[in-house]
Design an enzyme around this catalytic site. Structure first.
Site: not given
Ligand code: AMP
Ligand code: ZN
Length: 116
Positions: A98, A102
């Protein structure tokens, strides 16, 4: 500035539901939808910043706020004594999926090292 096609901008704006554990003008924290530990919270800026690599000197204070928010989440979740892991994934090799900065706060079990 929010991006219309960004999932986390939409969560920050309240347009997509999330299990929010902290919210203020500049930082939102919510539970990861696919938790990798008993506690797995994501801490994000309300401003769209694509990743740590996209942060600039003007974001210095915001970056500090994100880390202090991660600390606050860990305390609220009862993780401080046992410890926890704070991670931000950057780009393809970092495993970022994403593209809105974060910080993962993971706890409730021992973490392995090195990461995969
Ligand atoms: P990253 O792989 O470090 O970019 O982390 C992205 C995180 O966002 C992953 O751990 C996903 O499980 C989480 N994620 C994706 N969509 C959502 C959502 N709608 N609500 C909460 N977490 C999410
Ligand atoms: Zn965004």
């Amino acid at each position: 500035m929010s991006q219309t096609d960004c999932l986390f901008c939409k969560i920050a704006a309240g347009d997509i539901p999330a299990d929010v554990v902290h919210r203020d003008d500049r930082v939102v924290a919510f539970r990861d939808i696919n938790p990798q530990a008993p506690t797995h919270v994501l801490v994000i800026p309300t401003e769209h910043v694509a990743s740590l690599d996209a942060a600039a000197p003007e974001h210095q204070e915001l970056l500090g706020e994100l880390l202090l928010a991660a600390q606050a989440v860990a305390r609220t979740e009862g993780l401080s004594d046992a410890g926890y892991r704070v991670v931000t994934n950057v780009g393809p090799h970092g495993g970022q999926t994403v593209h809105h900065l974060h910080i993962h706060v993971l706890g409730g079990r021992p973490m392995g090292w090195p990461p995969g």
